[in-house]
Design a protein around this motif. Structure first.
Motif, PDB file in Angstrom:
ATOM      1  N   GLN A  98     -20.170 -63.343 -17.513  1.00 41.52           N
ATOM      2  CA  GLN A  98     -20.007 -62.199 -16.609  1.00 41.52           C
ATOM      3  C   GLN A  98     -18.650 -62.266 -15.916  1.00 41.52           C
ATOM      4  OE1 GLN A  98     -23.535 -62.920 -14.237  1.00 41.52           O
ATOM      5  NE2 GLN A  98     -24.435 -60.972 -14.919  1.00 41.52           N
ATOM      6  N   ASP A 101     -16.005 -61.230 -18.410  1.00 43.11           N
ATOM      7  CA  ASP A 101     -16.057 -59.779 -18.624  1.00 43.11           C
ATOM      8  C   ASP A 101     -15.468 -59.023 -17.437  1.00 43.11           C
ATOM      9  OD1 ASP A 101     -17.288 -60.159 -21.068  1.00 43.11           O
ATOM     10  OD2 ASP A 101     -19.290 -59.548 -20.375  1.00 43.11           O
ATOM     11  N   HIS A 124     -25.935 -53.177  -5.284  1.00 37.24           N
ATOM     12  CA  HIS A 124     -25.596 -53.364  -6.695  1.00 37.24           C
ATOM     13  C   HIS A 124     -25.886 -54.797  -7.127  1.00 37.24           C
ATOM     14  CE1 HIS A 124     -23.558 -49.665  -8.049  1.00 37.24           C
ATOM     15  NE2 HIS A 124     -23.231 -49.512  -6.770  1.00 37.24           N
ATOM     16  N   GLU A 127     -24.668 -56.805 -13.032  1.00 35.61           N
ATOM     17  CA  GLU A 127     -24.765 -55.940 -14.213  1.00 35.61           C
ATOM     18  C   GLU A 127     -24.451 -54.481 -13.886  1.00 35.61           C
ATOM     19  OE1 GLU A 127     -24.879 -56.583 -17.466  1.00 35.61           O
ATOM     20  OE2 GLU A 127     -24.722 -58.674 -16.836  1.00 35.61           O
ATOM     21  N   SER A 128     -24.946 -53.985 -12.748  1.00 33.47           N
ATOM     22  CA  SER A 128     -24.662 -52.589 -12.410  1.00 33.47           C
ATOM     23  C   SER A 128     -23.182 -52.394 -12.070  1.00 33.47           C
ATOM     24  CB  SER A 128     -25.567 -52.087 -11.273  1.00 33.47           C
ATOM     25  OG  SER A 128     -25.253 -52.702 -10.045  1.00 33.47           O
ATOM     26  N   LEU A 130     -20.696 -54.154 -13.521  1.00 32.97           N
ATOM     27  CA  LEU A 130     -20.026 -54.137 -14.828  1.00 32.97           C
ATOM     28  C   LEU A 130     -20.199 -52.784 -15.508  1.00 32.97           C
ATOM     29  CD1 LEU A 130     -20.979 -57.713 -16.057  1.00 32.97           C
ATOM     30  CD2 LEU A 130     -18.649 -56.870 -15.675  1.00 32.97           C
ATOM     31  N   GLU A 131     -21.391 -52.219 -15.416  1.00 34.56           N
ATOM     32  CA  GLU A 131     -21.651 -50.904 -16.013  1.00 34.56           C
ATOM     33  C   GLU A 131     -20.807 -49.827 -15.325  1.00 34.56           C
ATOM     34  OE1 GLU A 131     -22.695 -47.852 -18.273  1.00 34.56           O
ATOM     35  OE2 GLU A 131     -23.094 -49.951 -18.722  1.00 34.56           O
ATOM     36  N   SER A 132     -20.686 -49.920 -14.010  1.00 37.40           N
ATOM     37  CA  SER A 132     -19.923 -48.929 -13.251  1.00 37.40           C
ATOM     38  C   SER A 132     -18.436 -48.968 -13.623  1.00 37.40           C
ATOM     39  CB  SER A 132     -20.120 -49.168 -11.755  1.00 37.40           C
ATOM     40  OG  SER A 132     -19.484 -48.166 -11.014  1.00 37.40           O
ATOM     41  N   ARG A 134     -17.137 -50.001 -16.398  1.00 36.52           N
ATOM     42  CA  ARG A 134     -16.999 -49.477 -17.764  1.00 36.52           C
ATOM     43  C   ARG A 134     -17.033 -47.940 -17.752  1.00 36.52           C
ATOM     44  NH1 ARG A 134     -20.814 -53.897 -18.992  1.00 36.52           N
ATOM     45  NH2 ARG A 134     -19.600 -55.548 -19.990  1.00 36.52           N
ATOM     46  N   HIS A 135     -17.965 -47.389 -17.020  1.00 40.18           N
ATOM     47  CA  HIS A 135     -18.110 -45.931 -16.935  1.00 40.18           C
ATOM     48  C   HIS A 135     -16.878 -45.276 -16.300  1.00 40.18           C
ATOM     49  CE1 HIS A 135     -19.834 -41.996 -16.155  1.00 40.18           C
ATOM     50  NE2 HIS A 135     -19.495 -42.132 -14.885  1.00 40.18           N
ATOM     51  N   ARG A 136     -16.427 -45.834 -15.191  1.00 41.12           N
ATOM     52  CA  ARG A 136     -15.329 -45.197 -14.454  1.00 41.12           C
ATOM     53  C   ARG A 136     -13.995 -45.303 -15.172  1.00 41.12           C
ATOM     54  NH1 ARG A 136     -16.184 -47.122  -8.367  1.00 41.12           N
ATOM     55  NH2 ARG A 136     -13.958 -46.647  -8.334  1.00 41.12           N
TER      56      ARG A 136
END
Length: 171
Positions: A98, A101, A124, A127-128, A130-132, A134-136
């Motif tokens: 993590q 990443d 948060h 994981e959330s 990392l997802e955020s 990636r999305h942004r």
């Protein structure tokens, strides 16, 4: 008007800046510009005024405000507020994968946008987060600049609520 805001309104500008200068990461100028606009009728109004000071500032000042924020999950020197906030989201105990990443995504984000990824991490998980990020990364520079500023406002509001809870309990 609540007694605490009345008390805050009675402070010197110096005392106001010393107390609230850290709401916006290493950017005491927000509190300095807001102090002279007292009295405030509530802490909510105070936060609105501070937010307006940022929004009315020059682009370069906003960019510097964003750049003052540490990389999420970075193991570097940061403000005590940031340390506590990141620990609360588990960023102080990332797995090696993590951490790798997040470090890579942070680097790519900074290259893409010119400022660190900013997220009000309260509520948060690693994981959330990392997802955020990636999305942004799929957003336009202007959209992400505005999103990052809104996250700064959320962080400052959380810090103000925490200060209020401590001040209220201590009085």
């Amino acid at each position: 008007m609540d007694d605490l805001i009345h008390h805050v309104n009675s402070w010197s500008d110096t005392q106001f800046v010393q107390t609230f200068g850290t709401l916006f990461e290493e950017s005491a100028w927000v509190a300095e510009r807001s102090a002279v606009l007292r009295p405030f009728s509530s802490l909510e109004e105070m936060m609105q005024v501070m937010t307006q000071q940022v929004l009315a500032s020059k682009y370069e000042e906003k960019l510097q405000l964003l750049r003052k924020h540490p990389d999420l999950g970075a193991r570097i020197s940061m403000s005590s507020n940031s340390v506590q906030e990141q620990a609360g989201a588990g960023l102080d105990s990332l797995s090696p994968e993590q951490y790798k990443d997040l470090k890579q995504l942070n680097g790519e984000y900074i290259t893409q946008f010119g400022f660190p990824f900013i997220l009000a991490v309260k509520g948060h998980t690693a994981e959330s987060i990392l997802e955020s990020i990636r999305h942004r990364r799929g957003r336009s520079p202007q959209e992400e600049f505005e999103t990052a500023l809104n996250e700064v406002f959320k962080i400052a509001a959380i810090r103000l609520r925490q200060w209020y809870a401590l001040a209220r309990d201590g009085s």
